[in-house]
Scaffold this motif. Structure first.
Motif, PDB file in Angstrom:
ATOM      1  N   GLU A  67    -110.250 -51.122  53.093  1.00 20.18           N
ATOM      2  CA  GLU A  67    -110.481 -49.726  52.703  1.00 20.18           C
ATOM      3  C   GLU A  67    -111.522 -49.123  53.639  1.00 20.18           C
ATOM      4  O   GLU A  67    -112.708 -49.448  53.545  1.00 20.18           O
ATOM      5  CB  GLU A  67    -110.966 -49.627  51.250  1.00 20.18           C
ATOM      6  CG  GLU A  67    -111.234 -48.185  50.843  1.00 20.18           C
ATOM      7  CD  GLU A  67    -111.473 -47.998  49.349  1.00 20.18           C
ATOM      8  OE1 GLU A  67    -111.753 -48.979  48.655  1.00 20.18           O
ATOM      9  OE2 GLU A  67    -111.356 -46.844  48.889  1.00 20.18           O
TER      10      GLU A  67
ATOM     11  N   ASP B 198    -108.152 -43.929  50.777  1.00 20.89           N
ATOM     12  CA  ASP B 198    -108.922 -43.235  49.745  1.00 20.89           C
ATOM     13  C   ASP B 198    -109.268 -41.850  50.283  1.00 20.89           C
ATOM     14  O   ASP B 198    -109.958 -41.726  51.304  1.00 20.89           O
ATOM     15  CB  ASP B 198    -110.190 -44.032  49.418  1.00 20.89           C
ATOM     16  CG  ASP B 198    -110.967 -43.439  48.242  1.00 20.89           C
ATOM     17  OD1 ASP B 198    -110.987 -42.190  48.107  1.00 20.89           O
ATOM     18  OD2 ASP B 198    -111.560 -44.210  47.473  1.00 20.89           O
TER      19      ASP B 198
ATOM     20  N   HIS C 260    -106.127 -44.055  46.730  1.00 16.96           N
ATOM     21  CA  HIS C 260    -107.192 -43.704  45.785  1.00 16.96           C
ATOM     22  C   HIS C 260    -107.490 -42.204  45.857  1.00 16.96           C
ATOM     23  O   HIS C 260    -107.563 -41.650  46.954  1.00 16.96           O
ATOM     24  CB  HIS C 260    -108.486 -44.450  46.123  1.00 16.96           C
ATOM     25  CG  HIS C 260    -108.374 -45.952  46.040  1.00 16.96           C
ATOM     26  ND1 HIS C 260    -109.368 -46.800  46.458  1.00 16.96           N
ATOM     27  CD2 HIS C 260    -107.379 -46.750  45.557  1.00 16.96           C
ATOM     28  CE1 HIS C 260    -109.000 -48.062  46.243  1.00 16.96           C
ATOM     29  NE2 HIS C 260    -107.795 -48.054  45.712  1.00 16.96           N
TER      30      HIS C 260
ATOM     31  N   GLU D 135    -110.335 -43.089  41.197  1.00 12.78           N
ATOM     32  CA  GLU D 135    -111.558 -43.875  41.376  1.00 12.78           C
ATOM     33  C   GLU D 135    -112.715 -42.896  41.532  1.00 12.78           C
ATOM     34  O   GLU D 135    -112.889 -42.282  42.586  1.00 12.78           O
ATOM     35  CB  GLU D 135    -111.420 -44.750  42.630  1.00 12.78           C
ATOM     36  CG  GLU D 135    -112.614 -45.632  42.886  1.00 12.78           C
ATOM     37  CD  GLU D 135    -112.558 -46.280  44.269  1.00 12.78           C
ATOM     38  OE1 GLU D 135    -112.016 -45.655  45.207  1.00 12.78           O
ATOM     39  OE2 GLU D 135    -113.059 -47.399  44.402  1.00 12.78           O
TER      40      GLU D 135
HETATM   41 ZN    ZN Z   1    -111.402 -46.298  46.980  1.00 16.44          ZN
END
Ligand code: ZN
Length: 287
Positions: free
Chosen positions: A156, A192, A217, A261
Motif C-alpha cells: 500500500e 487507497d 480503500h 478505512e
Molecule cells: Zn488504506
C-alpha cells in the motif's frame, strides 16, 4: 443516488439495503471503539458485506474462532491489516520484522483472510533508496510462506507525508515497479484514494497495475487536515474525486470490495451505530 436523503440517525433495514452495499467493506479501525464481535454484528445490521480486520481487534481472541464467527455472521473477510514495517537502521530489527510479518501471514491464514496489506515502513535514519531495498528484501523473505498458505500481500503506497517513518513507498509507480521486479502472483498493490488522489500519473499507474490491484480503500481528504494520521473524512466531505478513481480501478479489472478505512478521533467519539449508518449513506452517495 438512492441514499442521499438519508439522515445520520436513520436506522437501516437490511431488507431495503441497495445491492450496491454488497461491495461495501468496513475496516475495524474505522469503528475502533467497537469490540470485534459488536462491529461484526453492526456491519451486518447495516447491510455491509465485507470486513477488513485490524490485528488489534483480534487481541486476546482465538483467531480461527474469530474468523468462523465473522463468516457465520455473514461477512466476507477481505484482508488483515497490517504487515510491513520492514525498514530499520538496525539489522537485528529487520530480522525481527520479517519474523513478525511471517506471524501476520500465519494469522491471516488462521483467520481466513486472503490478503495482508503492507505498510512497508520507513526510518528517518535510513535513506529512502536504502529503505526501498530493505522493503524489497523483506517482502521477498515473506512471500514463500504467503504463497504456501494461500495468502497474498499488497503493497500500500502511502501519502508522502509519511515517508519519514511509515512508508518509503509513496506512489503507485514505485509499488508497481517493485511488484514487476519481484514478479510473484502472491504480490500486488492496495490503492487507497487518501494516499494517491493527487498523483497526475494515477490513472496510468492504476492501468499499469491491472490485475495486481488487490484492494481499494476509500475515505476523503479534509481541508484543513487537523492531524496527519487521525483526521480522515467520510466520503463526500473532502476534495477527492472517489468515483473517478473507482472508475479507473474498475477499468483496470478490479471488481473486489470497496473498503472504508477512516482513522478519525472525531468519528471514533461518535455513537458508532449511527456512524456506521452514515458510512453506508456516504458510500452510496459519494463512491
Ligand atoms: Zn488504506
Amino acid at each position: 443516488m438512492s441514499a442521499m436523503h438519508r439522515t445520520k440517525d436513520d436506522l437501516i433495514d437490511p431488507g431495503r439495503v441497495a445491492p450496491e452495499t454488497r461491495r461495501l467493506c468496513i475496516h475495524t479501525a474505522t469503528t475502533r471503539p467497537l469490540p470485534l464481535e459488536i462491529a461484526v454484528d453492526e456491519y451486518v445490521r447495516a447491510g455491509v458485506s465485507g470486513i477488513t480486520v485490524w490485528r488489534d481487534a483480534l487481541a486476546g481472541r482465538n483467531v480461527r474462532a474469530a474468523g468462523e464467527r465473522i463468516r457465520k455472521a455473514g461477512l466476507e473477510i477481505v484482508s488483515l491489516c497490517r504487515g510491513g514495517f520492514f525498514v530499520n537502521a538496525d539489522e537485528e530489527e529487520r530480522i525481527v520484522a520479517i519474523e513478525e510479518n511471517r506471524a501476520v501471514v500465519r494469522e491471516a491464514a488462521e483467520l481466513g483472510a486472503p490478503l495482508v496489506v503492507l505498510v512497508c515502513g520507513a526510518d528517518p535514519a535510513v535513506p529512502l533508496p536504502v529503505a526501498r531495498d530493505q522493503i524489497r528484501s523483506g517482502i521477498e523473505a515473506v512471500l514463500p510462506l504467503a504463497a504456501e498458505l494461500g495468502v497474498k500481500l499488497a503493497i500500500e503506497p502511502l501519502h508522502p507525508m509519511y515517508a519519514d517513518s511509515r512508508s518509503a513507498i509513496t506512489d503507485l509507480a514505485t509499488a508497481n515497479r517493485m511488484c514487476e521486479e519481484i514478479d510473484s502472483p502472491a504480490l500486488g498493490v492496495a490503492v487507497d484514494v487518501y494516499h494517491l488522489w493527487f498523483d497526475p500519473s494515477l490513472e496510468a499507474e492504476i492501468d499499469r497495475a491491472g490485475e495486481r490491484i488487490l484492494a481499494f480503500h476509500v475515505c476523503d481528504w479534509r481541508t484543513p487536515t487537523r492531524d496527519l494520521l487521525t483526521d480522515r473524512g467520510l466520503m463526500g466531505e473532502g476534495c477527492i474525486d472517489i468515483p473517478e478513481i473507482r472508475g479507473w480501478v474498475e477499468a483496470a479489472g478490479f471488481g473486489g470490495f470497496i473498503e472504508v478505512e477512516i482513522f478519525s478521533t472525531e468519528y471514533w467519539a461518535l455513537e458508532q451505530r449511527s456512524y456506521i449508518n452514515r458510512i453506508v449513506g456516504a458510500y452510496e452517495a459519494h463512491v
